[in-house]
Design a protein around this motif. Structure first.
Motif, mmCIF file in Angstrom:
data_model
loop_
_atom_site.group_PDB
_atom_site.id
_atom_site.type_symbol
_atom_site.label_atom_id
_atom_site.label_comp_id
_atom_site.label_asym_id
_atom_site.label_seq_id
_atom_site.Cartn_x
_atom_site.Cartn_y
_atom_site.Cartn_z
ATOM 1 N N GLY A 63 30.306 32.687 -92.927
ATOM 2 C CA GLY A 63 28.890 32.796 -92.581
ATOM 3 C C GLY A 63 27.992 33.112 -93.757
ATOM 4 O O GLY A 63 26.782 33.260 -93.590
ATOM 5 N N GLY A 84 14.318 35.210 -88.939
ATOM 6 C CA GLY A 84 15.698 34.767 -88.774
ATOM 7 C C GLY A 84 16.049 34.507 -87.313
ATOM 8 O O GLY A 84 15.250 34.737 -86.394
ATOM 9 N N PHE A 85 17.264 34.035 -87.111
ATOM 10 C CA PHE A 85 17.794 33.781 -85.764
ATOM 11 C C PHE A 85 17.716 35.046 -84.916
ATOM 12 O O PHE A 85 17.350 35.016 -83.742
ATOM 13 N N GLN A 86 18.068 36.169 -85.553
ATOM 14 C CA GLN A 86 18.221 37.411 -84.795
ATOM 15 C C GLN A 86 16.934 37.800 -84.068
ATOM 16 O O GLN A 86 16.959 38.173 -82.904
ATOM 17 N N SER A 91 30.027 35.192 -81.275
ATOM 18 C CA SER A 91 29.530 36.485 -81.802
ATOM 19 C C SER A 91 29.299 37.411 -80.610
ATOM 20 O O SER A 91 28.183 37.880 -80.391
ATOM 21 N N THR A 140 26.328 27.416 -79.905
ATOM 22 C CA THR A 140 26.254 26.848 -81.256
ATOM 23 C C THR A 140 26.828 25.431 -81.212
ATOM 24 O O THR A 140 27.959 25.210 -81.655
ATOM 25 N N TRP A 158 30.448 28.488 -83.566
ATOM 26 C CA TRP A 158 30.859 29.688 -84.272
ATOM 27 C C TRP A 158 31.784 30.484 -83.371
ATOM 28 O O TRP A 158 31.406 30.801 -82.264
ATOM 29 N N ASP A 162 21.686 27.848 -80.989
ATOM 30 C CA ASP A 162 21.751 28.491 -82.304
ATOM 31 C C ASP A 162 22.202 27.415 -83.301
ATOM 32 O O ASP A 162 23.373 27.078 -83.382
ATOM 33 N N TYR A 219 22.620 27.130 -86.570
ATOM 34 C CA TYR A 219 22.624 27.945 -87.780
ATOM 35 C C TYR A 219 23.052 27.226 -89.053
ATOM 36 O O TYR A 219 22.567 27.537 -90.122
ATOM 37 N N THR A 273 17.332 28.880 -88.802
ATOM 38 C CA THR A 273 17.278 29.956 -89.791
ATOM 39 C C THR A 273 17.442 29.386 -91.199
ATOM 40 O O THR A 273 18.036 28.319 -91.360
ATOM 41 N N SER A 331 19.039 31.360 -93.254
ATOM 42 C CA SER A 331 20.089 32.261 -93.745
ATOM 43 C C SER A 331 21.276 31.512 -94.346
ATOM 44 O O SER A 331 21.964 32.046 -95.214
ATOM 45 N N LYS A 332 21.543 30.294 -93.879
ATOM 46 C CA LYS A 332 22.657 29.528 -94.444
ATOM 47 C C LYS A 332 22.147 28.543 -95.501
ATOM 48 O O LYS A 332 22.829 28.257 -96.471
ATOM 49 N N ARG A 355 15.129 36.462 -94.454
ATOM 50 C CA ARG A 355 14.725 36.764 -93.078
ATOM 51 C C ARG A 355 13.650 35.804 -92.591
ATOM 52 O O ARG A 355 12.534 36.198 -92.236
HETATM 53 C C1 LIG Z 1 26.445 32.191 -85.391
HETATM 54 C C2 LIG Z 1 25.301 32.641 -86.247
HETATM 55 N N1 LIG Z 1 24.067 32.288 -85.930
HETATM 56 C C3 LIG Z 1 23.002 32.660 -86.683
HETATM 57 C C4 LIG Z 1 23.162 33.427 -87.798
HETATM 58 C C5 LIG Z 1 21.980 33.729 -88.664
HETATM 59 O O1 LIG Z 1 21.286 34.840 -88.231
HETATM 60 P P1 LIG Z 1 19.946 35.222 -89.018
HETATM 61 O O2 LIG Z 1 19.070 34.024 -89.078
HETATM 62 O O3 LIG Z 1 19.331 36.317 -88.180
HETATM 63 O O4 LIG Z 1 20.341 35.676 -90.375
HETATM 64 C C6 LIG Z 1 24.427 33.845 -88.151
HETATM 65 C C7 LIG Z 1 24.601 34.702 -89.325
HETATM 66 O O5 LIG Z 1 25.646 35.108 -89.712
HETATM 67 C C8 LIG Z 1 25.528 33.429 -87.362
HETATM 68 O O6 LIG Z 1 26.788 33.758 -87.684
#
Ligand SMILES: Cc1ncc(COP(=O)(O)O)c(C=O)c1O
Length: 470
Positions: A116, A181-183, A208, A249, A254, A282, A284, A311, A313-314, A321
């Motif tokens: 991740g 971010g996703f969160q 997750s 996902t 994931w 999601d 991601y 996001t 994030s990747k 964020r």
């Molecule tokens: C399955 C999954 N979705 C989304 C995210 C990204 O989350 P965020 O955008 O809040 O960093 C992650 C981060 O590790 C993830 O593992």
């Protein structure tokens, strides 16, 4: 009437009581001494010049010089060779800060297969700096106010065009809500649905589960794990639950890495329509797809039923964020309101920088580079496993930067994980992502932040463990 004069120079706040019997010089001296004693002024810190302090306090410079001289004589202050005056390094009576335990040095690893995480050494720092500078240079003053809670219109337009182009998302700028971010997007989506009475949330198993359950709990919702097989989430099992929303996902599950099969996508949309339910998608890591054309987002099939979360994030870095939600019209006002209450809006400068990065083509260029990079690492991992543990099957390789290694049925997953770490190789077992903690022994191997060299030596180091039969 109070004769107090409170002065806050740019550097030091002192309060004088002009009606008190205590002479002003003594007041200044006492307060400075106390500031050093209590640690308000730390060792080595600069105190204001006597001229500046005198002017702020409305006193003569001579009075301040006298104070400083007295405190130097007492050892509280120090002034070397006419340079500025500082707090002496051994200050009398300074409070000791609470003792912190020393952080332990991280063990040196041969390889870290944490999943991740994108390559943090290849985050396009120069491009980001350029984009932030551009954003600051061209943004009008009005852009520096609180922004629209949905996000800056420029970014929403750029993102909707990008998502239509790259992810086949049916997105109009009005339906995009930029979030941290996703969160944050997930939290806001769950909150919006919970307010409508949707509090049973299905999630993928493995998945997750811990994180999603914690997020659901904050809005009084509960998660229901639904099994994932080789085609993705089992929609029949989902339909047998009382959940009215599912988080999934589909592009690269994931953590199993499975791509949600076409027939399952259609079944899922039919389930949502039939049950007046929602899908939280999601998306991601879908930018990194290797062997086929990227699979489009499910949102494109049912824009009225899907909240699509994305996001950077990747694609860029988790630290930024930044993310987005593409929201069905029906939920848009509530989602926007939830975002407004959460933090008014995401940092406008960061939003403008992301828009600039995407529009300039630098974002695409970075993705192309990283796709090539991750693809090489993926091939290296497959090759290393084929060489050192030929009976270990690897799946989940179509996208992203993690894969799943299937161990022999009788292998002890946790034992292998523990012994690998003792050899300096960090790997993760699948069990930690399941609701029951069991299932066939599998390893989730991330290679986003792992060099090809580390991948080779890591797999070679644990070859014996992978080949063992208990
Ligand atoms: C399955 C999954 N979705 C989304 C995210 C990204 O989350 P965020 O955008 O809040 O960093 C992650 C981060 O590790 C993830 O593992």
């Amino acid at each position: 009437m109070s004769a107090e004069r409170s002065t806050s120079g740019p550097e030091l706040l002192l309060t004088l009581d002009r009606s008190a019997a205590t002479p002003l010089r003594v007041q200044v001296e006492t307060q400075l001494r106390d500031a050093v004693r209590t640690g308000r002024l730390g060792a080595g810190e600069r105190v204001p010049s006597s001229r500046a302090l005198a002017s702020y306090l409305g006193l003569s410079r001579g009075v301040i010089q006298e104070c400083y001289a007295q405190l130097q004589a007492e050892g509280y202050l120090i002034s070397r060779g006419g340079s500025m005056t500082r707090v002496a390094s051994v200050s009398v009576g300074t409070q000791t800060p609470p003792t912190k335990s020393e952080p332990r040095p991280a063990p040196r690893l041969v390889a870290d297969f944490e999943s991740g995480v994108p390559d943090l050494g290849l985050v396009p720092r120069q491009d980001w700096v350029w984009a932030v500078r551009e954003a600051c240079r061209v943004a009008p003053n009005s852009a520096l106010h609180y922004g629209d809670p949905r996000g800056d219109l420029t970014l929403r337009e750029v993102l909707s065009a990008y998502l239509r182009r790259v992810r086949a998302v049916d997105a109009h700028a009005d339906q995009v809500v930029v979030c941290a971010g996703f969160q944050q997007g997930l939290g806001i989506a769950l909150q919006t649905l919970a307010r409508r009475g949707v509090t049973r949330v299905a999630c993928e198993d493995p998945g997750s589960i811990g994180l999603l359950t914690a997020a659901a709990a904050t809005v009084g919702s509960e998660t229901v794990p639904v099994p994932v097989d080789d085609l993705g989430i089992d929609v029949a099992a989902l339909a047998a639950t009382d959940a009215r929303v599912v988080i999934l996902t589909p592009a690269h599950q994931w953590p199993t890495g499975v791509v949600l099969a076409a027939e399952r996508r259609h079944q899922l949309v039919a389930w949502a329509r039939e049950h007046d339910a929602y899908i939280i998608e999601d998306d991601y890591d879908a930018e990194f797809r290797y062997d086929r054309e990227p699979v489009g987002s499910i949102q494109g099939l049912a824009p009225d039923r899907v909240i699509a979360l994305g996001t950077v994030s990747k694609s860029l870095a988790p630290a930024l964020r930044l993310g987005w939600a593409v929201v069905p019209n029906e939920l848009l006002d509530d989602v926007t309101n939830a975002k407004r209450i959460a933090d008014r809006c995401t940092s406008v400068i960061d939003q403008l920088a992301l828009a600039t990065l995407i529009e300039s083509g630098r974002f695409d260029r970075h993705l192309r580079r990283m796709r090539a990079e991750y693809s090489e690492r993926r091939d290296t991992l497959v090759e290393a496993l084929a060489t050192h543990a030929p009976h270990v099957r690897v799946t989940g390789l179509a996208a992203g930067f993690h894969a799943v290694a299937h161990l022999p049925d009788d292998a002890d997953e946790q034992d292998i994980v523990d012994r690998a770490l003792a050899l300096g190789v960090r790997i993760f077992g699948m069990a930690r992502y399941t609701s029951t903690g069991d299932g066939p022994p599998r390893l989730v191997l991330g290679f986003g932040n792992t060099s090809t060299r580390a991948i080779r030596s890591g797999i070679a180091t644990i070859a014996e463990l992978l080949n063992e039969t208990p």
